[in-house]
Design a protein around this motif. Sequence first.
Motif, PDB file in Angstrom:
ATOM      1  N   ASP A 539      33.106  20.585  41.423  1.00 62.16           N
ATOM      2  CA  ASP A 539      34.478  20.463  41.018  1.00 62.16           C
ATOM      3  C   ASP A 539      34.569  20.063  39.667  1.00 62.16           C
ATOM      4  O   ASP A 539      35.242  20.712  38.779  1.00 62.16           O
ATOM      5  CB  ASP A 539      35.413  19.401  41.732  1.00 62.16           C
ATOM      6  N   ALA A 540      33.871  18.929  39.308  1.00 64.35           N
ATOM      7  CA  ALA A 540      33.899  18.684  37.650  1.00 64.35           C
ATOM      8  C   ALA A 540      33.363  19.759  36.818  1.00 64.35           C
ATOM      9  O   ALA A 540      33.888  19.975  36.018  1.00 64.35           O
ATOM     10  CB  ALA A 540      33.087  17.285  37.731  1.00 64.35           C
ATOM     11  N   HIS A 541      32.281  20.239  37.350  1.00 66.11           N
ATOM     12  CA  HIS A 541      31.850  21.478  36.414  1.00 66.11           C
ATOM     13  C   HIS A 541      32.775  22.453  36.384  1.00 66.11           C
ATOM     14  O   HIS A 541      33.147  23.076  35.207  1.00 66.11           O
ATOM     15  CB  HIS A 541      30.539  22.212  37.224  1.00 66.11           C
ATOM     16  N   TYR A 542      33.314  22.890  37.291  1.00 66.04           N
ATOM     17  CA  TYR A 542      34.244  23.927  37.404  1.00 66.04           C
ATOM     18  C   TYR A 542      35.692  23.709  36.527  1.00 66.04           C
ATOM     19  O   TYR A 542      35.744  24.683  35.545  1.00 66.04           O
ATOM     20  CB  TYR A 542      34.949  24.384  39.120  1.00 66.04           C
ATOM     21  N   GLU A 556      31.393  29.421  25.113  1.00 64.36           N
ATOM     22  CA  GLU A 556      29.968  29.322  25.334  1.00 64.36           C
ATOM     23  C   GLU A 556      29.774  28.070  26.320  1.00 64.36           C
ATOM     24  O   GLU A 556      28.934  28.210  27.069  1.00 64.36           O
ATOM     25  CB  GLU A 556      29.206  29.298  24.100  1.00 64.36           C
ATOM     26  N   LYS A 557      30.618  27.152  25.864  1.00 60.50           N
ATOM     27  CA  LYS A 557      30.298  25.684  27.023  1.00 60.50           C
ATOM     28  C   LYS A 557      30.945  26.101  28.360  1.00 60.50           C
ATOM     29  O   LYS A 557      30.100  25.661  29.205  1.00 60.50           O
ATOM     30  CB  LYS A 557      31.147  24.651  26.353  1.00 60.50           C
ATOM     31  N   ALA A 558      31.846  26.815  28.454  1.00 63.55           N
ATOM     32  CA  ALA A 558      32.562  27.284  29.739  1.00 63.55           C
ATOM     33  C   ALA A 558      31.310  27.937  30.362  1.00 63.55           C
ATOM     34  O   ALA A 558      31.000  27.606  31.627  1.00 63.55           O
ATOM     35  CB  ALA A 558      33.470  27.884  29.771  1.00 63.55           C
ATOM     36  N   LYS A 559      30.517  29.097  29.797  1.00 63.61           N
ATOM     37  CA  LYS A 559      29.818  29.806  30.332  1.00 63.61           C
ATOM     38  C   LYS A 559      28.474  29.146  31.033  1.00 63.61           C
ATOM     39  O   LYS A 559      27.975  29.182  32.154  1.00 63.61           O
ATOM     40  CB  LYS A 559      29.094  30.795  29.437  1.00 63.61           C
ATOM     41  N   GLU A 560      28.014  28.099  30.190  1.00 63.97           N
ATOM     42  CA  GLU A 560      26.960  27.077  30.497  1.00 63.97           C
ATOM     43  C   GLU A 560      27.229  26.323  31.900  1.00 63.97           C
ATOM     44  O   GLU A 560      26.527  26.152  32.733  1.00 63.97           O
ATOM     45  CB  GLU A 560      26.528  26.175  29.450  1.00 63.97           C
ATOM     46  N   LEU A 561      28.627  26.060  31.820  1.00 69.54           N
ATOM     47  CA  LEU A 561      29.051  25.309  33.111  1.00 69.54           C
ATOM     48  C   LEU A 561      29.081  26.069  34.317  1.00 69.54           C
ATOM     49  O   LEU A 561      28.638  25.608  35.303  1.00 69.54           O
ATOM     50  CB  LEU A 561      30.448  24.422  32.954  1.00 69.54           C
ATOM     51  N   TYR A 562      29.560  27.354  34.128  1.00 67.49           N
ATOM     52  CA  TYR A 562      29.564  28.288  35.201  1.00 67.49           C
ATOM     53  C   TYR A 562      28.289  28.569  35.794  1.00 67.49           C
ATOM     54  O   TYR A 562      28.019  28.845  36.939  1.00 67.49           O
ATOM     55  CB  TYR A 562      30.615  29.403  34.837  1.00 67.49           C
ATOM     56  N   LYS A 564      25.732  26.716  35.736  1.00 69.32           N
ATOM     57  CA  LYS A 564      24.977  25.492  36.396  1.00 69.32           C
ATOM     58  C   LYS A 564      25.563  25.570  37.903  1.00 69.32           C
ATOM     59  O   LYS A 564      24.821  25.240  38.789  1.00 69.32           O
ATOM     60  CB  LYS A 564      25.495  24.215  35.878  1.00 69.32           C
ATOM     61  N   ILE A 565      26.976  26.144  37.948  1.00 68.48           N
ATOM     62  CA  ILE A 565      27.230  25.915  39.309  1.00 68.48           C
ATOM     63  C   ILE A 565      26.617  27.062  40.236  1.00 68.48           C
ATOM     64  O   ILE A 565      26.498  26.943  41.274  1.00 68.48           O
ATOM     65  CB  ILE A 565      28.950  26.477  39.642  1.00 68.48           C
ATOM     66  N   ILE A 566      26.346  28.359  39.441  1.00 68.56           N
ATOM     67  CA  ILE A 566      25.542  29.296  40.113  1.00 68.56           C
ATOM     68  C   ILE A 566      24.154  29.048  40.601  1.00 68.56           C
ATOM     69  O   ILE A 566      23.851  29.423  41.564  1.00 68.56           O
ATOM     70  CB  ILE A 566      25.600  30.689  39.194  1.00 68.56           C
ATOM     71  N   PHE A 567      23.693  28.447  39.892  1.00 71.51           N
ATOM     72  CA  PHE A 567      22.158  27.822  40.009  1.00 71.51           C
ATOM     73  C   PHE A 567      22.046  26.494  40.785  1.00 71.51           C
ATOM     74  O   PHE A 567      21.035  26.455  41.447  1.00 71.51           O
ATOM     75  CB  PHE A 567      21.307  27.941  38.729  1.00 71.51           C
ATOM     76  N   ASN A 568      22.835  25.481  40.498  1.00 75.45           N
ATOM     77  CA  ASN A 568      22.807  24.271  41.065  1.00 75.45           C
ATOM     78  C   ASN A 568      23.502  23.973  42.400  1.00 75.45           C
ATOM     79  O   ASN A 568      23.544  22.935  43.166  1.00 75.45           O
ATOM     80  CB  ASN A 568      22.718  23.431  39.831  1.00 75.45           C
ATOM     81  N   HIS A 569      24.707  24.859  42.487  1.00 76.77           N
ATOM     82  CA  HIS A 569      25.539  24.383  43.455  1.00 76.77           C
ATOM     83  C   HIS A 569      26.146  25.744  44.207  1.00 76.77           C
ATOM     84  O   HIS A 569      27.100  26.362  44.410  1.00 76.77           O
ATOM     85  CB  HIS A 569      27.021  23.893  42.859  1.00 76.77           C
ATOM     86  N   GLU A 570      25.097  26.488  44.858  1.00 77.77           N
ATOM     87  CA  GLU A 570      25.229  27.899  45.673  1.00 77.77           C
ATOM     88  C   GLU A 570      26.259  27.750  46.913  1.00 77.77           C
ATOM     89  O   GLU A 570      26.958  28.608  47.133  1.00 77.77           O
ATOM     90  CB  GLU A 570      23.966  28.365  45.970  1.00 77.77           C
ATOM     91  N   ASP A 571      26.338  26.495  47.429  1.00 75.98           N
ATOM     92  CA  ASP A 571      27.262  26.389  48.583  1.00 75.98           C
ATOM     93  C   ASP A 571      28.824  26.013  48.209  1.00 75.98           C
ATOM     94  O   ASP A 571      29.584  26.042  48.846  1.00 75.98           O
ATOM     95  CB  ASP A 571      26.880  25.081  49.323  1.00 75.98           C
ATOM     96  N   SER A 572      29.012  25.875  46.829  1.00 75.61           N
ATOM     97  CA  SER A 572      30.375  25.532  46.330  1.00 75.61           C
ATOM     98  C   SER A 572      31.487  26.532  46.740  1.00 75.61           C
ATOM     99  O   SER A 572      31.191  27.710  46.699  1.00 75.61           O
ATOM    100  CB  SER A 572      30.068  24.953  44.761  1.00 75.61           C
ATOM    101  N   ALA A 578      33.098  31.129  40.081  1.00 73.40           N
ATOM    102  CA  ALA A 578      32.232  30.718  38.814  1.00 73.40           C
ATOM    103  C   ALA A 578      31.666  31.997  38.259  1.00 73.40           C
ATOM    104  O   ALA A 578      31.221  32.212  37.178  1.00 73.40           O
ATOM    105  CB  ALA A 578      31.350  29.546  39.013  1.00 73.40           C
ATOM    106  N   ARG A 579      30.885  32.618  39.391  1.00 77.21           N
ATOM    107  CA  ARG A 579      29.827  33.805  39.026  1.00 77.21           C
ATOM    108  C   ARG A 579      30.547  35.077  38.319  1.00 77.21           C
ATOM    109  O   ARG A 579      30.305  35.517  37.413  1.00 77.21           O
ATOM    110  CB  ARG A 579      29.361  34.484  40.140  1.00 77.21           C
TER     111      ARG A 579
END
Length: 591
Positions: A539-542, A556-562, A564-572, A578-579
Motif C-alpha cells: 500500500d505504501a509503495h503504491y 522516474e521515482k514513481a516508476k521505481e516504486l511501481y 518494486k510492487i511488480i517484483f516484490n509484491h506479486e500477490d498485491s 502497478a504493472r
Amino acid sequence: MRHLLIILTFCSCGLLFSQSEQLANDYFKRGEFEKALLSYEKLNAKKKSSKYIYKIVATLQQLERYEEARDMILQRMKEINYPALLVELGYNYQLMDSTDLADKYYKEAILKVEEKPSYTYGIAKKFEDHSLLEQALQAYKKGMETNPDFNFNMQMARIYGEQGNIELLFSNYIDYIEIKPNFLSNAKRAFSDFVSENKDNENNLILRKLLLKKLQSSPEPYWYDMLSWLYIQQKEYNKAFTQEKALYRRNQESLSRILDLALATVKEKENEVANSIFQFILDNSQDIETRLTAHQYMLDIEIEKANKEQLDAIDDKFNQLFDQYGKYEQTIALQIAYGNFIAFHKHQPKDASDFLKKSLELQLSVFQEAKVKLKLGDILVFQERFNEALIYYTQIQANLKNSTISQEARFKVAKTSYYKGDFQWAESQLKILKASTSQLIANDALDLKLLISDNKDEDSLQTSLKLYSKADLMSFQNKNEEAIALLDKILTEHKGETIEDQALFMQAKLFEKTNQISKAVDNYEYIITNYRDEILADDAHYYLAELYQTKLDQPEKAKELYEKIIFNHEDSIYFIEARKRFRRLRGDAIN
C-alpha cells in the motif's frame, strides 16, 4: 436393451479414442516424440484423417526424419486434392535445407489460389502455421484479387501486427470495419494493444491520421465512434466529446454514450469537461431520470471543490431542483445526496436526519428504503449515536437478506461496533463478510478484521486500538486535523507496537486529504523502510508512487516504486494497476 448396449459401447469407444488423442498430444507437448509418433500412427490406423497425418508429419519433423515425412505428404497428395499440402511439402524441404525446392512448392501453392480462390484460406493458414508470413500475405492478397467478394483484411491485419507493421495492421482492420461495421468492438480490443495514453505516440498518430482520412471521405458513424475511442485512450476527453456530439446529432435517439463519457471524466477528475458534458445532457434530454443524474453529478463536482462560503449557494441549488422535480420516489437519489450534503458538509446532522426521515414516508421500494436507512445510519454514526445507527443497519439486513446492500449494512454494523470499541462483536461480523459476494466489501472486511485481530491483544485495555478507532471515526466525521493529532499521540505513546504502521498509513492518507504532501511522503517512506515485510508495505509503495506521479511530477521515482510492487509484491491487489502504470511510464502501449 440391445440398442442401449450398442449406444453405450459406441460412447465408450468414442471416449477411449478421445483419451488416446489427448495422450498423444500430451506426449508431443512434453517432447516425447517417439511415444507421440506411435500414438498418432495408431489413431490414424483406426481412423485415417488429415488431422492425424499432419500430426505424424510434424512429429517426424521433430525427430528429423524428413524423408519419411516427405513420403507421407506425397502419399497424401495422391489420395486427396488439397493444395495446402504443397505448403507442407515445401516446409519439409525447407527443414531439409533445400530452399529452392521449398520456394518452388510455395509458389505452386500460391498459383493454386489463382486457379481456385476458394483454396485461399486453407493455403494461407498453412503458411501461417509455419510462420511463413510473407507467403501467407501473398496468398490472401491473391485470393482477394482473384475474387473481389473475398475479404481477408482481418487475417492480414493480424499478420501485419506480428510483423510490427502497425500502419498496415490499422488500415486492414479499418477496411474490414468498412465492410462489417459490427466488427468495431473487436477492432478496438485489437487496437488497444498498440495505442497508449501518449497522444504523440507514433501508433496513436498513425491511427488518428487514418481515421481522419476516412471521416473526410466517408463520414460514417463508426469512424466518429472509433476516433472518440482513441481520444478517450489518450484522455483527451474534450476531443472525444466533440466526436460524441457529432454522433448524437446524426442519431438523437439516446444520450447513453455521452452519459458514459461524462461518468468516465468524473472518474478521472476531469471536472471541467464533465460539467460541459452534463450541461449538454441537460440541454438535450427530456428524460427526468437522465436529467436528475446530470444535476446530481454537477452538484457533487461543485461540493468537492466548494469552500464554506459557497455551501449556502449549493444548498439553494438542491432546493431549486426539489421545487422543479418534487420530493417523491423518482428524486430519492437526489434526496439522499442532499441529506449527505447537509450532514457531512454543512455539519447539520439533525436537519439531515429530519429531512431523510420525511423521505421514508414516501411510497418507496424496499431497496430505495434501504438506501435511505443506510444514509440515516451514517449520519447517526457521524453524531456518535451508535445504537440508533445500528437499528437502521440491522433493519436493512432483516428486510433484504443476502443482497449486496444487506452485506454493506452488515459491514457498517461491524464498523460502528469498532468505532464504539466493541472489537469482539465487530470481528464476529467481519468473519461472515469475508465471503461477501461483493469483492469490495469482502476486501474492506478483511482489512478491518486484520487490523482488529493484530492489535486487540496488544494490551488488556486495548488502549492503542481504541485511540486508533477514535481517529478513524474523526476521519469519517471530516475532523481531519483532530484525527492527525490523535494519531500523533499513538505514534508517540505506543511507538514500536503493532499498530504503528497502521497509524502511519492512516495519517499519511489524512495528510494527502489536507494537502500536506511532504508529510504524507515521509510517512510512506518510513513504512517502506521499517515495515517492508508487513501487510501495508505494498500500500505504501503504491500510494507513494501515486504521489510522485500525480502531485510531485517525479515520474522516474514513481516508476521505481511501481516496479518494486511488480517484483516484490506479486500477490498485491495493486499488482495489475502497478504493472499498467509502470508500462505507461516506460512508454509502452497498454492493453
